[in-house]
Motif scaffolding. Structure first.
Motif, PDB file in Angstrom:
ATOM      1  N   LEU A   1      16.988  70.564 135.630  1.00 27.48           N
ATOM      2  CA  LEU A   1      16.221  70.269 136.983  1.00 27.48           C
ATOM      3  C   LEU A   1      17.103  68.969 138.074  1.00 27.48           C
ATOM      4  CD1 LEU A   1      13.055  69.063 134.348  1.00 27.48           C
ATOM      5  CD2 LEU A   1      12.947  71.168 135.800  1.00 27.48           C
ATOM      6  N   GLY A   2      17.852  68.053 137.291  1.00 29.92           N
ATOM      7  CA  GLY A   2      18.847  66.933 138.355  1.00 29.92           C
ATOM      8  C   GLY A   2      18.553  66.101 137.489  1.00 29.92           C
ATOM      9  N   PRO A   3      18.987  64.789 138.456  1.00 25.90           N
ATOM     10  CA  PRO A   3      19.771  63.732 137.943  1.00 25.90           C
ATOM     11  C   PRO A   3      18.388  62.976 136.853  1.00 25.90           C
ATOM     12  CG  PRO A   3      20.350  63.697 140.353  1.00 25.90           C
ATOM     13  CD  PRO A   3      19.077  65.297 139.727  1.00 25.90           C
ATOM     14  N   THR A   4      19.404  62.007 136.007  1.00 26.88           N
ATOM     15  CA  THR A   4      18.502  62.306 134.645  1.00 26.88           C
ATOM     16  C   THR A   4      19.444  60.696 134.299  1.00 26.88           C
ATOM     17  OG1 THR A   4      17.765  64.253 134.289  1.00 26.88           O
ATOM     18  CG2 THR A   4      17.604  62.280 132.431  1.00 26.88           C
ATOM     19  N   ARG A   5      18.485  59.452 133.998  1.00 26.58           N
ATOM     20  CA  ARG A   5      18.535  58.219 133.142  1.00 26.58           C
ATOM     21  C   ARG A   5      17.776  58.654 131.878  1.00 26.58           C
ATOM     22  NH1 ARG A   5      16.639  54.138 134.311  1.00 26.58           N
ATOM     23  NH2 ARG A   5      14.817  53.609 135.878  1.00 26.58           N
ATOM     24  N   THR A   6      17.853  57.094 131.520  1.00 25.94           N
ATOM     25  CA  THR A   6      17.048  56.772 130.035  1.00 25.94           C
ATOM     26  C   THR A   6      16.583  55.195 130.414  1.00 25.94           C
ATOM     27  OG1 THR A   6      18.857  56.230 128.807  1.00 25.94           O
ATOM     28  CG2 THR A   6      17.802  57.806 128.997  1.00 25.94           C
ATOM     29  N   SER A   7      15.452  54.751 130.133  1.00 26.12           N
ATOM     30  CA  SER A   7      15.371  53.193 130.054  1.00 26.12           C
ATOM     31  C   SER A   7      15.845  52.855 128.908  1.00 26.12           C
ATOM     32  CB  SER A   7      13.310  53.686 129.704  1.00 26.12           C
ATOM     33  OG  SER A   7      13.335  53.880 128.277  1.00 26.12           O
TER      34      SER A   7
ATOM     35  N   ALA B   1      11.724  53.736 120.567  1.00 26.59           N
ATOM     36  CA  ALA B   1      11.241  54.728 121.915  1.00 26.59           C
ATOM     37  C   ALA B   1      11.929  54.137 122.672  1.00 26.59           C
ATOM     38  CB  ALA B   1       9.702  55.253 121.566  1.00 26.59           C
ATOM     39  N   ARG B   2      11.931  55.932 123.513  1.00 23.93           N
ATOM     40  CA  ARG B   2      13.040  55.522 125.048  1.00 23.93           C
ATOM     41  C   ARG B   2      12.399  56.442 125.904  1.00 23.93           C
ATOM     42  NH1 ARG B   2      17.887  53.818 125.936  1.00 23.93           N
ATOM     43  NH2 ARG B   2      18.390  53.806 123.870  1.00 23.93           N
ATOM     44  N   LEU B   3      12.232  56.271 126.979  1.00 22.02           N
ATOM     45  CA  LEU B   3      11.637  57.918 127.899  1.00 22.02           C
ATOM     46  C   LEU B   3      12.781  58.180 128.476  1.00 22.02           C
ATOM     47  CD1 LEU B   3       9.304  55.467 129.444  1.00 22.02           C
ATOM     48  CD2 LEU B   3       8.624  56.382 127.787  1.00 22.02           C
ATOM     49  N   ILE B   4      12.839  59.468 129.520  1.00 22.49           N
ATOM     50  CA  ILE B   4      13.850  59.643 130.304  1.00 22.49           C
ATOM     51  C   ILE B   4      12.992  59.990 131.608  1.00 22.49           C
ATOM     52  CG2 ILE B   4      15.104  62.031 130.572  1.00 22.49           C
ATOM     53  CD1 ILE B   4      14.814  62.251 127.405  1.00 22.49           C
TER      54      ILE B   4
ATOM     55  N   THR C   1       9.650  61.868 127.014  1.00 20.85           N
ATOM     56  CA  THR C   1       9.320  60.777 125.997  1.00 20.85           C
ATOM     57  C   THR C   1      10.055  61.141 124.647  1.00 20.85           C
ATOM     58  OG1 THR C   1       7.976  58.798 124.866  1.00 20.85           O
ATOM     59  CG2 THR C   1       7.446  60.727 125.640  1.00 20.85           C
ATOM     60  N   GLY C   2      10.404  60.515 124.020  1.00 18.98           N
ATOM     61  CA  GLY C   2      10.394  60.392 122.478  1.00 18.98           C
ATOM     62  C   GLY C   2      11.355  59.025 121.791  1.00 18.98           C
TER      63      GLY C   2
END
Length: 401
Positions: free
Chosen positions: A164-170, A176-179, A146-147
């Motif tokens: 770590l592996g596959p990543t996307r955001t909210s 603010a946004r989540l990862i 988060t950030g």
């Protein structure tokens, strides 16, 4: 702060009723809402049965305090964050030992089942910590970062993806946004195989001939240290101006960073007694390594390394000289509160006749604060961008009868 996990009265450390900056923000709230109810197609996280929860980069203990009932581990680089967390947990009535408090220099939990990451300002520190934690996650580990939107960049997401592996955001909420990251054991193994020992940290370089009293010295920098791969211009100017013929004085490198300023004094004056102080565990580890790389063996008893709230751990009137390049940011916020606290702590720690030397951007106007606090301030060196200021702790004059 009101969350699905309860309402908590949170403060930064040191607590100051005049400070308008909160101990949490929308990013903390967004993450806690997600853990309770999920976001989009991602459902809530079963924290009660999740196993080991680890919180990385918690700013002031907001996440650890809200989740204390689930006995998380908190990993932080900041002694002030640690102190704030302890105070906030006590205020919330959390059981003793509810949160395991770890530093970025400590070994992480052996197995991590939920990893919550508050994205730090330093991309290097994020990379360093993700590499340290990667061997302890597994395919089923829930990873949520988060950030604020301005803190999360493509480079941030690429680190999660690569390590770590596959990543996307909210989607963004209240800026603010989540990862969301799904650990892939093959990615973790490949990253470990292709990464130098220690992730390439610490970095080491030699100061050039224009570095004043630091010329020829070796600087050692752990991840997260300001200008880790080179000497920053403010410190370079400071090294051209600081007093090094200290005649065996007790000298403090306050906000020491990699400790090159204090080390320059130690090399110039073998009889000097040095204290390196910083609120960052990474910084003090760097300062110790820098000192040991430059100062002849057998002088370990001439240096002290303190992680904490500035000079609050030192007795009043116990030092002769304080050298300081004060910060003017607290995470993303611009503030002079930290610098002013450093100045006040310096005056308390100095003996009568002792001196505080600082380097700062000229526009900050610190000479006004020093005159108010010490009753004096003079320019020791200046250039268009930076100024070196000197203030002397005067002896108290007896009151007239």
């Amino acid at each position: 702060m009101t969350t699905p996990f309860g309402s908590h009265e949170l403060t930064r450390f040191p607590a100051d009723p005049r400070d308008r900056l909160r101990a949490w923000d929308a990013a903390d709230e967004y993450l806690l809402r997600h853990l309770d109810s999920g976001t989009g197609e991602r459902g809530p996280v079963d924290l009660a049965g999740a196993g080991q929860i680890t919180v990385l980069g918690d700013r002031w203990g907001a996440l650890a305090t809200a989740l204390a009932a689930y006995r998380p581990a908190q990993i932080t680089d900041s002694a002030l964050t640690r102190a704030a967390t302890e105070a906030n947990l006590a205020r919330a009535g959390a059981a003793a030992g509810a949160v395991t408090l770890l530093t970025t220099q400590d070994a992480p939990p052996q197995r991590i089942d939920v990893l919550l990451v508050r994205v730090p300002k330093s991309l290097a520190l994020l990379e360093d910590q993700l590499l340290r934690l990667a061997p302890h996650v597994h395919a089923g580990t829930v990873v949520v970062g988060t950030g604020m939107v301005k803190e999360i960049h493509t480079s941030t997401l690429n680190l999660f993806e690569r390590i770590l592996g596959p990543t996307r955001t909210s989607l963004a909420e209240k800026k603010a946004r989540l990862i969301f990251c799904t650990p892939d054991p093959e990615v973790v193994a490949a990253g470990a195989a292709g990464t130098p020992a220690g992730g390439g940290w610490p970095l080491t370089y030699t100061l050039d001939r224009d570095a004043g009293s630091g010329a020829g010295l070796t600087a050692v920098n752990h991840a997260g240290i300001f200008c880790a791969d080179r000497l920053d211009v403010g410190t370079r100017f400071f090294l051209q101006s600081i007093p090094t013929n200290t005649d065996g004085a007790r000298v403090v490198d306050l906000g020491c960073g990699n400790g090159i300023v204090g080390t320059a004094v130690a090399v110039a004056d073998p009889d000097a007694e040095l204290v390196f102080a910083d609120e960052s565990y990474q910084a003090v580890a760097s300062a110790r390594a820098t000192y040991e790389a430059n100062v002849r063996h057998g002088r370990g008893d001439r240096a002290e390394f303190l992680v904490g709230d500035g000079l609050s751990m030192l007795p009043a009137g116990s030092v002769d000289l304080v050298l300081c390049n004060p910060p003017f940011h607290s995470h993303q916020a611009t503030t002079d509160a930290t610098a002013l606290r450093m100045f006040a702590q310096s005056r308390r720690a100095l003996r009568p006749g002792g001196e505080l030397w600082i380097v700062a951007n000229r526009h900050l106007g610190y000479h006004t604060h020093l005159r108010r606090l010490f009753g004096n301030s003079e320019v020791a060196a200046s250039e268009p961008r930076f100024v070196v200021l000197r203030a002397v702790k005067r002896e108290k004059r007896p009151r007239p009868m």
